[in-house]
Design a protein around this motif. Structure first.
Motif, PDB file in Angstrom:
ATOM      1  N   VAL A   1     -10.654   8.085 -12.702  1.00 38.75           N
ATOM      2  CA  VAL A   1     -10.281   7.751 -11.337  1.00 38.75           C
ATOM      3  C   VAL A   1      -8.762   7.855 -11.210  1.00 38.75           C
ATOM      4  O   VAL A   1      -8.035   7.554 -12.146  1.00 38.75           O
ATOM      5  N   GLN A   2      -8.321   8.337 -10.051  1.00 40.22           N
ATOM      6  CA  GLN A   2      -6.885   8.442  -9.766  1.00 40.22           C
ATOM      7  C   GLN A   2      -6.504   7.330  -8.783  1.00 40.22           C
ATOM      8  O   GLN A   2      -7.227   7.076  -7.822  1.00 40.22           O
ATOM      9  N   LEU A   3      -5.391   6.707  -9.034  1.00 39.02           N
ATOM     10  CA  LEU A   3      -4.949   5.570  -8.235  1.00 39.02           C
ATOM     11  C   LEU A   3      -3.561   5.832  -7.673  1.00 39.02           C
ATOM     12  O   LEU A   3      -2.659   6.248  -8.415  1.00 39.02           O
ATOM     13  N   VAL A   4      -3.382   5.576  -6.387  1.00 41.70           N
ATOM     14  CA  VAL A   4      -2.087   5.768  -5.739  1.00 41.70           C
ATOM     15  C   VAL A   4      -1.753   4.520  -4.936  1.00 41.70           C
ATOM     16  O   VAL A   4      -2.482   4.164  -4.001  1.00 41.70           O
ATOM     17  N   GLU A   5      -0.642   3.878  -5.302  1.00 39.01           N
ATOM     18  CA  GLU A   5      -0.206   2.677  -4.595  1.00 39.01           C
ATOM     19  C   GLU A   5       0.735   3.042  -3.450  1.00 39.01           C
ATOM     20  O   GLU A   5       1.452   4.041  -3.514  1.00 39.01           O
ATOM     21  N   SER A   6       0.739   2.185  -2.443  1.00 34.30           N
ATOM     22  CA  SER A   6       1.686   2.317  -1.337  1.00 34.30           C
ATOM     23  C   SER A   6       1.894   0.943  -0.715  1.00 34.30           C
ATOM     24  O   SER A   6       1.149   0.006  -0.998  1.00 34.30           O
ATOM     25  N   GLY A   7       2.918   0.861   0.138  1.00 39.19           N
ATOM     26  CA  GLY A   7       3.154  -0.373   0.870  1.00 39.19           C
ATOM     27  C   GLY A   7       4.298  -1.216   0.365  1.00 39.19           C
ATOM     28  O   GLY A   7       4.622  -2.244   0.964  1.00 39.19           O
ATOM     29  N   GLY A   8       4.921  -0.816  -0.733  1.00 33.51           N
ATOM     30  CA  GLY A   8       6.055  -1.571  -1.226  1.00 33.51           C
ATOM     31  C   GLY A   8       7.270  -1.406  -0.327  1.00 33.51           C
ATOM     32  O   GLY A   8       7.271  -0.610   0.612  1.00 33.51           O
ATOM     33  N   GLY A   9       8.308  -2.188  -0.624  1.00 32.65           N
ATOM     34  CA  GLY A   9       9.537  -2.087   0.148  1.00 32.65           C
ATOM     35  C   GLY A   9      10.409  -3.298  -0.039  1.00 32.65           C
ATOM     36  O   GLY A   9      10.197  -4.107  -0.953  1.00 32.65           O
ATOM     37  N   LEU A  10      11.384  -3.415   0.839  1.00 31.28           N
ATOM     38  CA  LEU A  10      12.324  -4.532   0.819  1.00 31.28           C
ATOM     39  C   LEU A  10      11.921  -5.532   1.899  1.00 31.28           C
ATOM     40  O   LEU A  10      11.703  -5.148   3.056  1.00 31.28           O
ATOM     41  N   VAL A  11      11.832  -6.789   1.516  1.00 32.52           N
ATOM     42  CA  VAL A  11      11.446  -7.831   2.469  1.00 32.52           C
ATOM     43  C   VAL A  11      12.267  -9.079   2.181  1.00 32.52           C
ATOM     44  O   VAL A  11      12.659  -9.333   1.028  1.00 32.52           O
ATOM     45  N   GLN A  12      12.524  -9.856   3.207  1.00 32.55           N
ATOM     46  CA  GLN A  12      13.270 -11.099   3.035  1.00 32.55           C
ATOM     47  C   GLN A  12      12.372 -12.185   2.465  1.00 32.55           C
ATOM     48  O   GLN A  12      11.142 -12.156   2.643  1.00 32.55           O
ATOM     49  N   PRO A  13      12.969 -13.156   1.790  1.00 32.55           N
ATOM     50  CA  PRO A  13      12.165 -14.294   1.308  1.00 32.55           C
ATOM     51  C   PRO A  13      11.381 -14.925   2.447  1.00 32.55           C
ATOM     52  O   PRO A  13      11.900 -15.104   3.551  1.00 32.55           O
ATOM     53  N   GLY A  14      10.130 -15.262   2.147  1.00 31.18           N
ATOM     54  CA  GLY A  14       9.248 -15.806   3.166  1.00 31.18           C
ATOM     55  C   GLY A  14       8.468 -14.758   3.932  1.00 31.18           C
ATOM     56  O   GLY A  14       7.553 -15.097   4.694  1.00 31.18           O
ATOM     57  N   GLY A  15       8.808 -13.510   3.728  1.00 29.43           N
ATOM     58  CA  GLY A  15       8.138 -12.426   4.438  1.00 29.43           C
ATOM     59  C   GLY A  15       6.836 -12.000   3.783  1.00 29.43           C
ATOM     60  O   GLY A  15       6.384 -12.605   2.791  1.00 29.43           O
ATOM     61  N   SER A  16       6.246 -10.951   4.338  1.00 29.85           N
ATOM     62  CA  SER A  16       4.941 -10.471   3.869  1.00 29.85           C
ATOM     63  C   SER A  16       4.956  -8.966   3.670  1.00 29.85           C
ATOM     64  O   SER A  16       5.716  -8.241   4.325  1.00 29.85           O
ATOM     65  N   LEU A  17       4.112  -8.525   2.761  1.00 36.07           N
ATOM     66  CA  LEU A  17       3.840  -7.114   2.552  1.00 36.07           C
ATOM     67  C   LEU A  17       2.366  -6.962   2.216  1.00 36.07           C
ATOM     68  O   LEU A  17       1.758  -7.870   1.642  1.00 36.07           O
ATOM     69  N   ARG A  18       1.805  -5.804   2.531  1.00 38.08           N
ATOM     70  CA  ARG A  18       0.461  -5.486   2.092  1.00 38.08           C
ATOM     71  C   ARG A  18       0.491  -4.197   1.287  1.00 38.08           C
ATOM     72  O   ARG A  18       0.861  -3.141   1.805  1.00 38.08           O
ATOM     73  N   LEU A  19       0.114  -4.303   0.041  1.00 35.34           N
ATOM     74  CA  LEU A  19       0.027  -3.137  -0.824  1.00 35.34           C
ATOM     75  C   LEU A  19      -1.372  -2.538  -0.734  1.00 35.34           C
ATOM     76  O   LEU A  19      -2.362  -3.266  -0.595  1.00 35.34           O
ATOM     77  N   SER A  20      -1.428  -1.227  -0.826  1.00 30.37           N
ATOM     78  CA  SER A  20      -2.699  -0.510  -0.834  1.00 30.37           C
ATOM     79  C   SER A  20      -2.814   0.300  -2.113  1.00 30.37           C
ATOM     80  O   SER A  20      -1.811   0.815  -2.625  1.00 30.37           O
ATOM     81  N   CYS A  21      -4.026   0.415  -2.591  1.00 36.53           N
ATOM     82  CA  CYS A  21      -4.321   1.238  -3.767  1.00 36.53           C
ATOM     83  C   CYS A  21      -5.481   2.160  -3.388  1.00 36.53           C
ATOM     84  O   CYS A  21      -6.618   1.702  -3.248  1.00 36.53           O
ATOM     85  N   ASP A  22      -5.158   3.428  -3.186  1.00 33.49           N
ATOM     86  CA  ASP A  22      -6.174   4.407  -2.836  1.00 33.49           C
ATOM     87  C   ASP A  22      -6.740   5.027  -4.104  1.00 33.49           C
ATOM     88  O   ASP A  22      -5.990   5.586  -4.917  1.00 33.49           O
ATOM     89  N   ALA A  23      -8.060   4.930  -4.248  1.00 31.01           N
ATOM     90  CA  ALA A  23      -8.728   5.442  -5.436  1.00 31.01           C
ATOM     91  C   ALA A  23      -9.499   6.710  -5.102  1.00 31.01           C
ATOM     92  O   ALA A  23     -10.117   6.809  -4.044  1.00 31.01           O
ATOM     93  N   SER A  24      -9.446   7.663  -6.003  1.00 26.56           N
ATOM     94  CA  SER A  24     -10.215   8.893  -5.827  1.00 26.56           C
ATOM     95  C   SER A  24     -10.831   9.276  -7.170  1.00 26.56           C
ATOM     96  O   SER A  24     -10.400   8.820  -8.224  1.00 26.56           O
ATOM     97  N   GLY A  25     -11.836  10.116  -7.112  1.00 27.57           N
ATOM     98  CA  GLY A  25     -12.538  10.496  -8.333  1.00 27.57           C
ATOM     99  C   GLY A  25     -13.797   9.670  -8.492  1.00 27.57           C
ATOM    100  O   GLY A  25     -14.442   9.299  -7.513  1.00 27.57           O
ATOM    101  N   SER A  26     -14.138   9.341  -9.692  1.00 27.14           N
ATOM    102  CA  SER A  26     -15.386   8.636  -9.996  1.00 27.14           C
ATOM    103  C   SER A  26     -15.243   7.134  -9.771  1.00 27.14           C
ATOM    104  O   SER A  26     -15.380   6.317 -10.683  1.00 27.14           O
ATOM    105  N   THR A  27     -14.967   6.784  -8.520  1.00 27.30           N
ATOM    106  CA  THR A  27     -14.672   5.383  -8.225  1.00 27.30           C
ATOM    107  C   THR A  27     -15.870   4.470  -8.465  1.00 27.30           C
ATOM    108  O   THR A  27     -15.704   3.309  -8.831  1.00 27.30           O
ATOM    109  N   PHE A  28     -17.079   4.990  -8.270  1.00 21.89           N
ATOM    110  CA  PHE A  28     -18.251   4.138  -8.442  1.00 21.89           C
ATOM    111  C   PHE A  28     -18.511   3.801  -9.906  1.00 21.89           C
ATOM    112  O   PHE A  28     -19.296   2.920 -10.208  1.00 21.89           O
TER     113      PHE A  28
END
Length: 126
Positions: A1-28
């Motif tokens: 399976v191939q994994l690709v992360e996204s959603g990182g960045g710079l945020v101030q303390p107390g803030g929020s982020l949502r990371l995503s991990c897109d999977a491809s290939g034999s995910t099941f």
């Protein structure tokens, strides 16, 4: 399976982020999807993981109550919602997957996961 992360960045303390991990290939074929992080000069740390079979999850004590892991099987994507971020959350965050691992309260070790993404940088600073 191939994994690709996204959603990182710079945020101030107390803030929020949502990371995503897109999977491809034999995910099941893969049962557990995990999130790890590694800060400069530190070992890779297990943050959270989720099981495909029963939705069971694990959270490190340092993120309990602030982070939520979830998955969307239709999109083959795993998410990490990070709220109330702190400077000590600054790290490169990695998505990982394994066909046999079962997420539980016993912990999460990098050596138990077979497939890895390239990572996404999260920086919490004012």
């Amino acid at each position: 399976v191939q994994l690709v992360e996204s959603g990182g960045g710079l945020v101030q303390p107390g803030g929020s982020l949502r990371l995503s991990c897109d999977a491809s290939g034999s995910t099941f074929d893969y049962h557990a999807f995990g999130w790890f992080r590694q800060a400069p000069g530190k070992e890779r740390e297990g943050v959270s993981c989720i099981n495909r079979s029963d939705g069971g999850t694990y959270y490190a004590d340092s993120v309990k109550g602030r982070f939520i892991v979830s998955r969307d099987d239709a999109k083959n994507t795993v998410y990490l919602q990070m709220d109330s971020l702190k400077p000590e959350d600054t790290a490169v965050y990695y998505c990982a997957a394994d066909p046999d691992y079962y997420c539980s309260d016993y912990g999460q070790d990098a050596g138990d996961f077979r497939s890895w993404g390239q990572g996404t940088q999260v920086t919490v600073a004012s």
